[in-house]
Every structure is written in C-alpha cells, then in structure tokens.
Design a protein around this motif. Structure first.
Motif, PDB file in Angstrom:
ATOM      1  N   VAL A  50       0.848  -1.197   0.000  1.00  0.00           N
ATOM      2  CA  VAL A  50       0.000   0.000   0.000  1.00  0.00           C
ATOM      3  C   VAL A  50       0.879   1.241   0.000  1.00  0.00           C
ATOM      4  N   LEU A  51       0.620   2.108  -0.973  1.00  0.00           N
ATOM      5  CA  LEU A  51       1.262   3.419  -1.036  1.00  0.00           C
ATOM      6  C   LEU A  51       0.204   4.479  -0.790  1.00  0.00           C
ATOM      7  N   ALA A  52       0.563   5.533  -0.067  1.00  0.00           N
ATOM      8  CA  ALA A  52      -0.390   6.603   0.226  1.00  0.00           C
ATOM      9  C   ALA A  52       0.273   7.952   0.000  1.00  0.00           C
ATOM     10  N   GLY A  53      -0.458   8.851  -0.662  1.00  0.00           N
ATOM     11  CA  GLY A  53       0.043  10.180  -0.965  1.00  0.00           C
ATOM     12  C   GLY A  53      -0.269  11.185   0.125  1.00  0.00           C
ATOM     13  N   PRO A  54       0.135  12.439  -0.075  1.00  0.00           N
ATOM     14  CA  PRO A  54       0.033  13.464   0.971  1.00  0.00           C
ATOM     15  C   PRO A  54      -1.391  13.856   1.331  1.00  0.00           C
ATOM     16  N   ALA A  55      -2.373  13.583   0.484  1.00  0.00           N
ATOM     17  CA  ALA A  55      -3.761  13.916   0.814  1.00  0.00           C
ATOM     18  C   ALA A  55      -4.427  12.840   1.670  1.00  0.00           C
ATOM     19  N   SER A  56      -3.709  11.773   1.962  1.00  0.00           N
ATOM     20  CA  SER A  56      -4.301  10.645   2.687  1.00  0.00           C
ATOM     21  C   SER A  56      -4.378  10.904   4.185  1.00  0.00           C
ATOM     22  N   THR A  57      -5.511  10.526   4.782  1.00  0.00           N
ATOM     23  CA  THR A  57      -5.652  10.500   6.237  1.00  0.00           C
ATOM     24  C   THR A  57      -6.369   9.206   6.606  1.00  0.00           C
ATOM     25  N   PHE A  58      -6.153   8.765   7.844  1.00  0.00           N
ATOM     26  CA  PHE A  58      -6.663   7.481   8.298  1.00  0.00           C
ATOM     27  C   PHE A  58      -7.279   7.631   9.684  1.00  0.00           C
ATOM     28  N   SER A  59      -8.353   6.877   9.944  1.00  0.00           N
ATOM     29  CA  SER A  59      -8.956   6.899  11.282  1.00  0.00           C
ATOM     30  C   SER A  59      -9.831   5.675  11.491  1.00  0.00           C
ATOM     31  N   PHE A  60      -9.615   5.005  12.623  1.00  0.00           N
ATOM     32  CA  PHE A  60     -10.498   3.930  13.068  1.00  0.00           C
ATOM     33  C   PHE A  60     -11.642   4.595  13.848  1.00  0.00           C
ATOM     34  N   THR A  61     -12.670   4.997  13.149  1.00  0.00           N
ATOM     35  CA  THR A  61     -13.727   5.811  13.739  1.00  0.00           C
ATOM     36  C   THR A  61     -14.769   5.014  14.519  1.00  0.00           C
ATOM     37  N   GLU A  62     -14.698   3.686  14.465  1.00  0.00           N
ATOM     38  CA  GLU A  62     -15.747   2.877  15.079  1.00  0.00           C
ATOM     39  C   GLU A  62     -15.949   3.193  16.566  1.00  0.00           C
ATOM     40  N   VAL A  63     -14.849   3.382  17.285  1.00  0.00           N
ATOM     41  CA  VAL A  63     -14.950   3.569  18.734  1.00  0.00           C
ATOM     42  C   VAL A  63     -15.754   4.822  19.073  1.00  0.00           C
ATOM     43  N   ARG A  64     -15.734   5.806  18.204  1.00  0.00           N
ATOM     44  CA  ARG A  64     -16.474   7.042  18.448  1.00  0.00           C
ATOM     45  C   ARG A  64     -17.959   6.908  18.111  1.00  0.00           C
ATOM     46  N   LEU A  65     -18.299   5.802  17.455  1.00  0.00           N
ATOM     47  CA  LEU A  65     -19.699   5.532  17.095  1.00  0.00           C
ATOM     48  C   LEU A  65     -20.310   4.446  17.973  1.00  0.00           C
ATOM     49  N   GLY A  66     -19.594   4.054  19.019  1.00  0.00           N
ATOM     50  CA  GLY A  66     -20.104   3.013  19.916  1.00  0.00           C
ATOM     51  C   GLY A  66     -19.914   1.614  19.379  1.00  0.00           C
ATOM     52  N   LEU A  67     -18.960   1.436  18.465  1.00  0.00           N
ATOM     53  CA  LEU A  67     -18.698   0.140  17.851  1.00  0.00           C
ATOM     54  C   LEU A  67     -17.254  -0.269  18.102  1.00  0.00           C
ATOM     55  N   ALA A  68     -16.897  -1.449  17.611  1.00  0.00           N
ATOM     56  CA  ALA A  68     -15.507  -1.906  17.644  1.00  0.00           C
ATOM     57  C   ALA A  68     -15.079  -2.268  16.236  1.00  0.00           C
ATOM     58  N   ALA A  83     -21.982 -13.448  12.206  1.00  0.00           N
ATOM     59  CA  ALA A  83     -23.188 -13.728  12.990  1.00  0.00           C
ATOM     60  C   ALA A  83     -23.493 -12.608  13.959  1.00  0.00           C
ATOM     61  N   GLY A  84     -22.450 -11.940  14.441  1.00  0.00           N
ATOM     62  CA  GLY A  84     -22.644 -10.833  15.379  1.00  0.00           C
ATOM     63  C   GLY A  84     -22.744  -9.483  14.698  1.00  0.00           C
ATOM     64  N   GLY A  85     -22.872  -9.489  13.378  1.00  0.00           N
ATOM     65  CA  GLY A  85     -22.959  -8.228  12.660  1.00  0.00           C
ATOM     66  C   GLY A  85     -21.680  -7.438  12.705  1.00  0.00           C
ATOM     67  N   GLY A  86     -20.548  -8.153  12.802  1.00  0.00           N
ATOM     68  CA  GLY A  86     -19.260  -7.483  12.857  1.00  0.00           C
ATOM     69  C   GLY A  86     -18.734  -7.294  14.255  1.00  0.00           C
ATOM     70  N   ILE A  87     -19.507  -7.712  15.267  1.00  0.00           N
ATOM     71  CA  ILE A  87     -19.055  -7.642  16.666  1.00  0.00           C
ATOM     72  C   ILE A  87     -18.915  -9.051  17.179  1.00  0.00           C
ATOM     73  N   GLU A  88     -17.683  -9.460  17.440  1.00  0.00           N
ATOM     74  CA  GLU A  88     -17.433 -10.852  17.799  1.00  0.00           C
ATOM     75  C   GLU A  88     -17.901 -11.141  19.216  1.00  0.00           C
ATOM     76  N   PRO A  89     -18.738 -12.167  19.427  1.00  0.00           N
ATOM     77  CA  PRO A  89     -19.202 -12.502  20.767  1.00  0.00           C
ATOM     78  C   PRO A  89     -18.016 -12.782  21.686  1.00  0.00           C
ATOM     79  N   GLY A  90     -18.051 -12.164  22.850  1.00  0.00           N
ATOM     80  CA  GLY A  90     -17.009 -12.385  23.834  1.00  0.00           C
ATOM     81  C   GLY A  90     -15.786 -11.517  23.625  1.00  0.00           C
ATOM     82  N   ARG A  91     -15.715 -10.777  22.496  1.00  0.00           N
ATOM     83  CA  ARG A  91     -14.538  -9.952  22.217  1.00  0.00           C
ATOM     84  C   ARG A  91     -14.864  -8.471  22.167  1.00  0.00           C
ATOM     85  N   ALA A  92     -16.082  -8.140  21.776  1.00  0.00           N
ATOM     86  CA  ALA A  92     -16.470  -6.735  21.716  1.00  0.00           C
ATOM     87  C   ALA A  92     -17.928  -6.616  22.087  1.00  0.00           C
ATOM     88  N   ALA A  93     -18.254  -5.588  22.857  1.00  0.00           N
ATOM     89  CA  ALA A  93     -19.638  -5.414  23.296  1.00  0.00           C
ATOM     90  C   ALA A  93     -20.243  -4.236  22.568  1.00  0.00           C
TER      91      ALA A  93
END
Length: 234
Positions: free
Chosen positions: A118-136, A224-234
């Motif tokens: 993966v190559l990324a140029g100067p306009a690239s930004t990254f964020s794992f936004t799930e935690v701010r939406l109540g997800l994992a 099965a958990g809709g992207g939330i693994e049972p026992g790993r993320a609530a």
C-alpha cells in the motif's frame, strides 16, 4: 449494471480497479461490494494479469460501511459482504497494490490491510472511527492487526484519532508514504511486471497464510454478530 461504482481496466499485466462512488465517499454499499468482487474475480481469472492496483476517484479512498444500507438491511448482511470481500482480496492469487491519495475511514482500513502493498500520498488520512460511534473495529481487525505495531494499534483503535500517511507507514498499516502517488505506484507496478507470474502466485501465500487462518477461525462468528465478535467486543 447501469450504475457503475467500480472502474476496471487492464494494461501491460496490471488490472486497475478504482472505487468510483465519490458521492458517498466510496462507501461499501452492497452494489459497490458486488462490483468490486466481480472485478477481483475477473483479474484473478485473467492469465495476462500479474497484479492488481486498487485505487479510487474523489477525495476519499473509502469511508467504510454504507450506514444507510445497514439501517435498512441489518448489520449481519453487511458484515457478511464485507468479510467476504476482505477475504477475496487477501486470497487473490495475485498481488494487490493499494494506491491511495485520500481519506480512509473505518471499513476502508480493512481494504488497506487486505492489500499486499500500500502506497499513500500526501492527501491521505486514516482513522479507526468505530470507537467514536459506539462500535468496535472487529471485522477489520482481521486484516489490520497483523500489519500494525501492537502499541500503535492500541492507541488508534481506542482513540479514533486521525493520522497521516507518514504515521501510517511508521506503524505498519501501509508500506510507504509517497509525495507523488502516481510515480510511486508506477515504480511498484513496474517491479511487479518484471516478476514471474508463477513466482508471484507461489510467493503470495507465504505472506497471507496467517491472515487467512484468522478468517477461518473468526469470520463466521464476526458475521453472525454483525461485525461484533461474541465475547470480544460489546
């Protein structure tokens, strides 16, 4: 399909696949995922193709899941589609090169992790936004955690902070931050053009075996958990 959301072309041994739904920042709608999967299948079956370039149009590479569809169709169906797509990229018998010069959020990071280079140029930004939406970021953990420095993963998974391409390269999420995305991508693609198709086909599984094993062990529970693994993320 009349509404094309993914561009496909092949030239000199490289299949170029571009996400082309800028109106919703290339979100992973059912239609986009279907077309992207079809394009990957086409590239995989084409004996003249040595490698795949995965790129985008617009200012965003991928904003993650299409939340409007999630609200209508339920999380399980969307999770199943995205997990299958990520596995298809990892398991494709040809190298996949991500070429990014735009914003990457949530599920889009799963695509980044699934690529081999993966190559990324100067306009690239990254964020794992799930935690701010109540997800994992459970689904995309299958492709991103094997790439990232563990301490960095803890920070950015837990804070949802935005970071740039230089940081993404430093923590292992991407291969290299480049000033000129076109020139940088061309250099990598030309290097792959010089390789034996059989050599590429035999080498890639050495690099992806661990990620594919994680899919086998956890993907069903995640879907099965809709992207939330049972026992790993609530």
């Amino acid at each position: 399909m009349s509404d094309r959301l993914v561009q496909y072309s092949a030239d000199r041994g490289i299949a170029r696949i571009a996400l082309d739904s800028p109106r919703n920042r290339n979100a992973l709608s059912a239609a986009l995922v279907e077309q992207l999967t079809q394009s990957l299948t086409e590239a995989g079956a084409d004996d003249t193709v040595r490698a795949v370039e995965l790129t985008h149009t617009g200012s965003a590479f991928c904003a993650g899941a299409d939340l409007t569809e999630t609200s209508r169709g339920g999380m399980k169906a969307g999770a199943t589609r995205v997990l299958a797509l990520l596995r298809d990229i990892v398991a494709l018998p040809k190298p996949v090169v991500g070429s990014i010069d735009g914003h990457v959020r949530a599920g889009g990071l799963g695509l980044v992790g699934a690529c081999d280079i993966v190559l990324a140029g100067p306009a690239s930004t990254f964020s794992f936004t799930e935690v701010r939406l109540g997800l994992a970021p459970a689904m995309i953990s299958l492709t991103t955690l094997p790439r990232m420095d563990p301490r960095a993963a803890s920070r950015y998974y837990l804070t949802g902070e935005t970071f740039d391409a230089t940081t993404a390269a430093r923590i292992g999420l991407i291969t290299e931050a480049v000033d000129d995305i076109d020139a940088g991508t061309l250099a990598v693609l030309d290097a792959l053009r010089a390789c034996s198709p059989q050599g590429l086909r035999e080498t890639k599984p050495l690099l992806t075996a661990g990620i594919l094993a994680a899919f086998e062990a956890r993907a069903d529970a995640l879907a099965a958990g809709g992207g939330i693994e049972p026992g790993r993320a609530a």
